[in-house]
Design an enzyme around this catalytic site. Structure first.
Site, PDB file in Angstrom:
ATOM      1  N   THR A   1      13.995   0.802 117.285  1.00 33.95           N
ATOM      2  CA  THR A   1      14.873   1.438 117.427  1.00 33.95           C
ATOM      3  C   THR A   1      16.094   1.309 116.373  1.00 33.95           C
ATOM      4  OG1 THR A   1      14.831   1.609 119.859  1.00 33.95           O
ATOM      5  CG2 THR A   1      17.194   1.899 119.110  1.00 33.95           C
TER       6      THR A   1
ATOM      7  N   GLY B   1      13.280  -1.417 122.821  1.00 38.17           N
ATOM      8  CA  GLY B   1      14.669  -1.186 122.230  1.00 38.17           C
ATOM      9  C   GLY B   1      15.196  -2.263 121.286  1.00 38.17           C
TER      10      GLY B   1
ATOM     11  N   SER C   1      15.501   5.468 120.290  1.00 33.56           N
ATOM     12  CA  SER C   1      15.011   4.519 121.348  1.00 33.56           C
ATOM     13  C   SER C   1      13.517   4.323 121.404  1.00 33.56           C
ATOM     14  CB  SER C   1      15.508   5.089 122.541  1.00 33.56           C
ATOM     15  OG  SER C   1      15.216   4.471 123.731  1.00 33.56           O
ATOM     16  N   CYS C   2      13.200   3.188 121.797  1.00 35.15           N
ATOM     17  CA  CYS C   2      11.896   2.882 121.688  1.00 35.15           C
ATOM     18  C   CYS C   2      11.564   1.749 122.885  1.00 35.15           C
ATOM     19  CB  CYS C   2      11.216   1.877 120.491  1.00 35.15           C
ATOM     20  SG  CYS C   2      12.140   0.280 120.389  1.00 35.15           S
ATOM     21  N   PRO C   3      10.241   1.575 123.448  1.00 33.36           N
ATOM     22  CA  PRO C   3       9.967   0.837 124.738  1.00 33.36           C
ATOM     23  C   PRO C   3      10.770  -0.268 124.948  1.00 33.36           C
ATOM     24  CG  PRO C   3       8.091   1.813 123.713  1.00 33.36           C
ATOM     25  CD  PRO C   3       9.066   1.925 122.752  1.00 33.36           C
TER      26      PRO C   3
END
Lengths: 151, 108
Positions: free
Chosen positions: B16, B12, B8-10
């Site tokens: 991700t 997404g 998951s990343c800021p």
């Protein structure tokens, strides 16, 4: 795919002194190509994402992305800088020269998000990154990024 | 199941799927059975079932974001790693977490 990425969205003859210049260029093109209606908002969205964590990857590639209401149509721009862009953190400390910029409207469809995801996922392959670095014309860049085989 | 992972990343959107693909590929090359869930712009993709979660030896979370549905992993050793490290050195991440979990178990 074609409506998100096109040969006309590829810019190979730029040269940026810093990330600010690169983002200003991308924001300007986003409006000029009709994907967005507010240059300042696009640039701010790119900066905002970068402030959370650098989008610099490996092999001189970065994947900045902007998600904002100012963007009306999802698109991918490819921009190459003649010189490495200083101050843009990457995973292997190689300065960024290859920019794959993603412009994303708020509330994008799943299909569009999937297409954008596929662009970045493909960059996991070292072969893909090397092919991108070796590509010299918009046709070659287009073929690499869309996964088309060149004969 | 050797392990499960969540990326998951800021936004997404970009990191991700990259990290997920990197971990899947590395697991494959290491001959490990794994499932990698993406918590991104499209919600939960390739969602790990509670059964799969409980059958895993460990969970890798490639993210500094808040992870949804963590209750699935009750009792499963969990290690958080930087998402960029998952993209850059997925094999090393799997190897390191695997050893850390084994050491943790041995110490019990």
């Amino acid at each position: 795919m074609t409506d998100i990425f096109d040969r006309h969205y590829i810019f190979l003859n730029e040269d940026f002194k810093n990330r600010e210049e690169a983002f200003a260029f991308i924001a300007k093109k986003a409006v000029a190509l009709g994907f967005a209606d507010d240059e300042t908002a696009v640039k701010a969205a790119l900066d905002h994402r970068e402030a959370e964590a650098s989008t610099g990857l490996q092999d001189s590639i970065a994947i900045p992305h902007a998600i904002t209401k100012a963007i009306k149509q999802p698109a991918v721009l490819f921009v190459r800088s003649a010189h490495g862009i200083p101050g843009w953190e990457t995973m292997d400390d190689q300065a960024v020269t290859q920019i794959i910029a993603m412009l994303v409207p708020e509330g994008s469809s799943e299909q569009h998000l999937q297409t954008l995801s596929d662009f970045s996922a493909a960059l996991i392959e070292e072969k893909e990154r090397q092919a991108l670095a070796a590509s010299k014309t918009p046709d070659e860049v287009y073929a690499v990024l869309t996964g088309q085989k060149q004969n | 199941m050797d392990f499960v992972a969540i990326t998951s990343c800021p936004a997404g959107l970009a990191h991700t799927p990259m990290a997920a693909k990197a971990l899947e590929k590395a697991a494959d090359e290491l001959g490990l059975k794994a499932k990698v869930e993406q918590q991104g712009s499209m919600g939960l993709k390739n969602e790990i079932t509670p059964e799969e979660a409980q059958s895993a030896k460990f969970l890798i979370i490639g993210s500094d974001q808040k992870i949804e549905k963590m209750d699935r992993f009750k009792g499963i050793p969990t290690v958080r790693v930087d998402i960029n490290t998952c993209i850059k050195k997925p094999k090393a991440v799997i190897d390191k977490v695997s050893k850390a979990v084994a050491a943790r178990e041995a110490a019990k």
